[in-house]
Design an enzyme around this catalytic site. Structure first.
Site, PDB file in Angstrom:
ATOM      1  N   LYS A  33      -4.064   3.991  -3.090  1.00  0.00           N
ATOM      2  CA  LYS A  33      -2.752   3.454  -3.488  1.00  0.00           C
ATOM      3  C   LYS A  33      -2.522   2.054  -2.915  1.00  0.00           C
ATOM      4  O   LYS A  33      -2.177   1.132  -3.639  1.00  0.00           O
ATOM      5  CB  LYS A  33      -1.648   4.392  -2.988  1.00  0.00           C
ATOM      6  CG  LYS A  33      -0.271   3.764  -2.905  1.00  0.00           C
ATOM      7  CD  LYS A  33       0.712   4.744  -2.291  1.00  0.00           C
ATOM      8  CE  LYS A  33       1.989   4.207  -1.755  1.00  0.00           C
ATOM      9  NZ  LYS A  33       2.014   3.336  -0.637  1.00  0.00           N
ATOM     10  N   ASN A  34      -2.718   1.915  -1.594  1.00  0.00           N
ATOM     11  CA  ASN A  34      -2.325   0.647  -0.983  1.00  0.00           C
ATOM     12  C   ASN A  34      -3.287  -0.501  -1.303  1.00  0.00           C
ATOM     13  O   ASN A  34      -2.969  -1.660  -1.052  1.00  0.00           O
ATOM     14  CB  ASN A  34      -2.096   0.822   0.518  1.00  0.00           C
ATOM     15  CG  ASN A  34      -0.814   1.609   0.786  1.00  0.00           C
ATOM     16  OD1 ASN A  34       0.018   1.762  -0.114  1.00  0.00           O
ATOM     17  ND2 ASN A  34      -0.661   2.116   2.000  1.00  0.00           N
ATOM     18  N   ASP A  42       0.254   6.210   8.526  1.00  0.00           N
ATOM     19  CA  ASP A  42       0.463   6.943   7.271  1.00  0.00           C
ATOM     20  C   ASP A  42      -0.098   8.365   7.330  1.00  0.00           C
ATOM     21  O   ASP A  42       0.033   9.119   6.359  1.00  0.00           O
ATOM     22  CB  ASP A  42      -0.158   6.175   6.088  1.00  0.00           C
ATOM     23  CG  ASP A  42       0.548   4.852   5.848  1.00  0.00           C
ATOM     24  OD1 ASP A  42       1.655   4.668   6.381  1.00  0.00           O
ATOM     25  OD2 ASP A  42      -0.006   3.992   5.136  1.00  0.00           O
ATOM     26  N   ARG A  60      12.191  -3.121   7.715  1.00  0.00           N
ATOM     27  CA  ARG A  60      10.908  -3.527   7.128  1.00  0.00           C
ATOM     28  C   ARG A  60      10.998  -5.001   6.713  1.00  0.00           C
ATOM     29  O   ARG A  60      11.007  -5.335   5.526  1.00  0.00           O
ATOM     30  CB  ARG A  60      10.559  -2.627   5.931  1.00  0.00           C
ATOM     31  CG  ARG A  60      10.341  -1.180   6.328  1.00  0.00           C
ATOM     32  CD  ARG A  60       9.774  -0.331   5.220  1.00  0.00           C
ATOM     33  NE  ARG A  60       8.366  -0.592   4.976  1.00  0.00           N
ATOM     34  CZ  ARG A  60       7.609   0.109   4.129  1.00  0.00           C
ATOM     35  NH1 ARG A  60       8.121   1.098   3.450  1.00  0.00           N
ATOM     36  NH2 ARG A  60       6.329  -0.185   3.953  1.00  0.00           N
ATOM     37  N   CYS A 118       9.598   3.281   1.026  1.00  0.00           N
ATOM     38  CA  CYS A 118      10.054   4.308   1.964  1.00  0.00           C
ATOM     39  C   CYS A 118      10.938   3.701   3.049  1.00  0.00           C
ATOM     40  O   CYS A 118      10.688   2.582   3.506  1.00  0.00           O
ATOM     41  CB  CYS A 118       8.850   4.976   2.644  1.00  0.00           C
ATOM     42  SG  CYS A 118       7.840   5.942   1.520  1.00  0.00           S
ATOM     43  N   ARG A 144       4.960   9.141  -5.797  1.00  0.00           N
ATOM     44  CA  ARG A 144       4.683   7.699  -5.662  1.00  0.00           C
ATOM     45  C   ARG A 144       3.254   7.464  -5.187  1.00  0.00           C
ATOM     46  O   ARG A 144       2.696   6.392  -5.420  1.00  0.00           O
ATOM     47  CB  ARG A 144       5.643   7.059  -4.640  1.00  0.00           C
ATOM     48  CG  ARG A 144       7.060   6.897  -5.146  1.00  0.00           C
ATOM     49  CD  ARG A 144       7.879   6.065  -4.168  1.00  0.00           C
ATOM     50  NE  ARG A 144       7.038   5.018  -3.615  1.00  0.00           N
ATOM     51  CZ  ARG A 144       6.941   4.727  -2.322  1.00  0.00           C
ATOM     52  NH1 ARG A 144       7.649   5.360  -1.440  1.00  0.00           N
ATOM     53  NH2 ARG A 144       6.135   3.773  -1.921  1.00  0.00           N
TER      54      ARG A 144
HETATM   55  N1  EPU Z   1       6.512  -6.480  10.196  1.00  0.00           N
HETATM   56  C1  EPU Z   1       7.389  -7.457  10.550  1.00  0.00           C
HETATM   57  N2  EPU Z   1       7.460  -8.565   9.753  1.00  0.00           N
HETATM   58  C2  EPU Z   1       6.723  -8.699   8.619  1.00  0.00           C
HETATM   59  C3  EPU Z   1       5.824  -7.674   8.265  1.00  0.00           C
HETATM   60  C4  EPU Z   1       5.737  -6.562   9.066  1.00  0.00           C
HETATM   61  O1  EPU Z   1       8.093  -7.360  11.550  1.00  0.00           O
HETATM   62  O2  EPU Z   1       6.844  -9.735   7.950  1.00  0.00           O
HETATM   63  C5  EPU Z   1       6.371  -5.281  11.058  1.00  0.00           C
HETATM   64  C6  EPU Z   1       6.891  -4.024  10.354  1.00  0.00           C
HETATM   65  O3  EPU Z   1       8.288  -3.882  10.515  1.00  0.00           O
HETATM   66  C7  EPU Z   1       6.060  -2.942  11.016  1.00  0.00           C
HETATM   67  C8  EPU Z   1       4.726  -3.642  11.302  1.00  0.00           C
HETATM   68  O4  EPU Z   1       4.997  -5.039  11.284  1.00  0.00           O
HETATM   69  O5  EPU Z   1       6.665  -2.589  12.234  1.00  0.00           O
HETATM   70  C9  EPU Z   1       3.614  -3.351  10.314  1.00  0.00           C
HETATM   71  O6  EPU Z   1       4.061  -3.558   8.985  1.00  0.00           O
HETATM   72  P1  EPU Z   1       3.054  -3.881   7.787  1.00  0.00           P
HETATM   73  O7  EPU Z   1       3.443  -5.205   7.242  1.00  0.00           O
HETATM   74  O8  EPU Z   1       1.654  -3.676   8.246  1.00  0.00           O
HETATM   75  O9  EPU Z   1       3.439  -2.761   6.720  1.00  0.00           O
HETATM   76  P2  EPU Z   1       3.607  -2.928   5.154  1.00  0.00           P
HETATM   77  O10 EPU Z   1       2.652  -3.913   4.627  1.00  0.00           O
HETATM   78  O11 EPU Z   1       5.057  -3.101   4.784  1.00  0.00           O
HETATM   79  C10 EPU Z   1       1.805  -1.179   4.516  1.00  0.00           C
HETATM   80  C11 EPU Z   1       1.766   0.090   3.723  1.00  0.00           C
HETATM   81  C12 EPU Z   1       2.456   1.195   4.496  1.00  0.00           C
HETATM   82  C13 EPU Z   1       1.809   1.355   5.874  1.00  0.00           C
HETATM   83  C14 EPU Z   1       1.764   0.019   6.609  1.00  0.00           C
HETATM   84  C15 EPU Z   1       0.990   0.078   7.914  1.00  0.00           C
HETATM   85  C16 EPU Z   1       1.781  -0.739   1.455  1.00  0.00           C
HETATM   86  C17 EPU Z   1       2.519  -0.909   0.188  1.00  0.00           C
HETATM   87  N3  EPU Z   1       2.443  -0.135   2.460  1.00  0.00           N
HETATM   88  O12 EPU Z   1       3.195  -1.480   4.679  1.00  0.00           O
HETATM   89  O13 EPU Z   1       2.223   2.361   3.737  1.00  0.00           O
HETATM   90  O14 EPU Z   1       2.541   2.275   6.640  1.00  0.00           O
HETATM   91  O15 EPU Z   1       1.154  -0.981   5.770  1.00  0.00           O
HETATM   92  O16 EPU Z   1      -0.303   0.516   7.696  1.00  0.00           O
HETATM   93  O17 EPU Z   1       0.623  -1.103   1.562  1.00  0.00           O
HETATM   94  C18 EPU Z   1       2.599   4.516   2.963  1.00  0.00           C
HETATM   95  O18 EPU Z   1       1.607   4.361   2.211  1.00  0.00           O
HETATM   96  O19 EPU Z   1       3.154   5.631   3.150  1.00  0.00           O
HETATM   97  C19 EPU Z   1       3.144   3.365   3.667  1.00  0.00           C
HETATM   98  C20 EPU Z   1       4.356   3.344   4.211  1.00  0.00           C
END
Ligand code: EPU
Length: 432
Positions: free
Chosen positions: A22-23, A307, A122, A117, A399
């Site tokens: 998915k990701n 995850d 975020r 989610c 999803r």
């Molecule tokens: N963060 C910031 N600022 C940013 C970006 C991230 O403070 O600009 C913080 C976040 O708040 C969090 C940490 O950095 O505390 C990591 O966030 P990350 O950006 O890595 O997460 P994401 O890209 O929003 C993706 C996956 C998530 C998964 C995370 C971590 C997708 C669409 N989502 O989220 O997947 O938990 O990476 O591996 O790729 C899931 O599949 O259930 C899911 C939530």
């Protein structure tokens, strides 16, 4: 209302085939916006997040042709640079990848803030920091994120991420592949889907080095050409079924996986008493003895994935002894704990730490899928529990998990999708 009804207690035996990640898919599909010409993308998971992204691409003018159940051909040659529809973008987190992809293609993007989610705050400040470092102006106006390259095209530059972010790493890669000059992302995330996005872009003519390490170097190119690419298997979907076998007992061959991507999950499940055999593209998971306690801290890859936190917690509810989980990525990823307590789990949460006292058994109950992985944890608890569990809010699960009812039924789980009419007049539930 639609829900899953599970009669717990059956151990699981047989084979499960894992779908595409998915990701990875939710970044690779928007990446097609950067390609001049048709690109064929294989091993796409059939999940609602993917359906939504394909719908957004169509709204922007892309031609999306379905070749078979898991393959599409996308041609973005006639895409128009227009605002991304709010109603679609707000439903998924990954809509933020449209900012990087549209900025990279047109030097301009207008995208609503992402949904997804609820895991606490975020923010996307690191994504924006990257775009700004490449010469974009970014503002939020009228509920839209508006980004524009000052010179009409982004200019590569150094980007240091303040924290390891999967989304920021991939979004900056998307915006940088067609920028003028070189971009270096430091403190980059290293997840398998980051390598997959880089491989997709490189196979279409991009020049990205270092994906999978914490320094990624991108030499901007003028154009990307069409081609063909197959998405990697979903590490978290595989881990979820591995946790399900560990919780419910039995022996299942989980096929179409890259065992290396599962190392962090395999190691923990083995500590918990599961026996795991690695094959070339499959893992065999067996659990016949007791479940042992363990401690877990979630971290960016190659650490234990956030995850998988809720699914492992569900299995640990039945372990002998006390386990401690520390959530190292998100502020609020324990909303599912109240639901597990309804099934008899003994869990205390203090901030980012959850302490689980193993119990002899869980008892089926009506529970809610609070988010995607929390929903998977409810299913795992239901499979291992005594009696009937009814999981609602299952749109969260759909999803990210393709055909979860069919895959689990095929290994002996008693799980059904039930559509219950809301009207009180229609009393008989329909089973689907
Ligand atoms: N963060 C910031 N600022 C940013 C970006 C991230 O403070 O600009 C913080 C976040 O708040 C969090 C940490 O950095 O505390 C990591 O966030 P990350 O950006 O890595 O997460 P994401 O890209 O929003 C993706 C996956 C998530 C998964 C995370 C971590 C997708 C669409 N989502 O989220 O997947 O938990 O990476 O591996 O790729 C899931 O599949 O259930 C899911 C939530």
């Amino acid at each position: 209302m639609t829900k899953y009804v599970i009669e717990g207690g059956n151990p699981l035996y047989g084979n499960i085939e894992i779908s595409g990640a998915k990701n990875a898919a939710v970044a690779i599909l928007p990446a097609a916006l950067l390609v001049d010409g048709p690109c064929r993308i294989e091993n796409i998971p059939q999940i609602s997040d993917v359906t939504l992204i394909l719908q957004i691409l169509r709204e922007l003018g892309a031609s999306v042709r379905t070749i078979n159940r898991t393959t599409v051909e996308i041609d973005c040659s006639s895409v128009r640079n227009q605002p991304v529809p709010y109603e679609l973008a707000r439903k998924i987190r990954a809509s933020y990848y449209l900012i990087g992809a549209l900025l990279g293609r047109f030097g301009k993007a207008e995208v609503p803030p992402p949904g997804g989610c609820d895991l606490g705050g975020r923010p996307i400040d690191q994504h924006i920091k990257g775009f700004v470092a490449m010469g974009a102006q970014v503002e939020v106006q009228g509920g839209m994120i508006r980004a524009r390259a000052k010179e009409g095209r982004l200019t590569g530059g150094p980007v240091y991420l303040d924290m390891v972010s999967v989304g920021a790493t991939m979004n900056i890669m998307l915006s940088a592949v067609r920028a003028a000059g070189n971009t270096v992302i430091e403190n980059a995330a290293k997840e398998p889907h980051i390598v997959d996005l880089a491989n997709f872009l490189n196979s279409m003519g991009a020049d990205i080095m270092g994906a999978g390490t914490d320094v990624i170097k991108i030499r901007g190119v003028d154009r990307l050409h069409g081609g063909s690419y197959s998405i990697i298997p979903d590490q978290i979907e595989a881990g979820t079924y591995m946790a399900a076998v560990t919780a419910a007992g039995g022996e299942v061959l989980i096929r179409n996986v890259i065992p290396k991507h599962l190392d962090c999950i395999t190691a923990k499940l083995a500590e918990m008493g599961a026996e795991i055999e690695e094959h070339d593209d499959a893992v065999l998971v067996r659990r016949t003895g007791p479940i042992h306690r363990t401690n877990i801290k979630t971290m960016p890859y190659p650490g234990f994935p956030t995850d998988m936190q809720a699914q492992i917690a569900a299995a640990l509810c039945l372990a002998q002894g006390t386990s401690v989980i520390t959530e190292g990525v998100w502020d609020n990823r324990y909303r599912y704990v109240d639901e597990l307590r309804r099934m008899g789990a003994q869990i205390q949460v203090d901030g980012k730490v959850a302490v689980i006292e193993g119990v002899d058994h869980l008892t089926g109950a009506p529970v809610r899928a609070c988010d995607l992985r929390a929903g998977a944890a409810m299913i795992i608890a239901g499979l291992a529990a005594r009696g009937r569990t009814e999981v609602d809010h299952i749109y969260h699960i759909e999803r990210g998990y393709e055909d979860i009812v069919r895959k689990l039924s095929a290994v002996g789980a008693d799980i059904r999708l039930v559509h219950e009419p809301d009207e009180e007049t229609q009393k008989t539930p329909q089973v689907g």
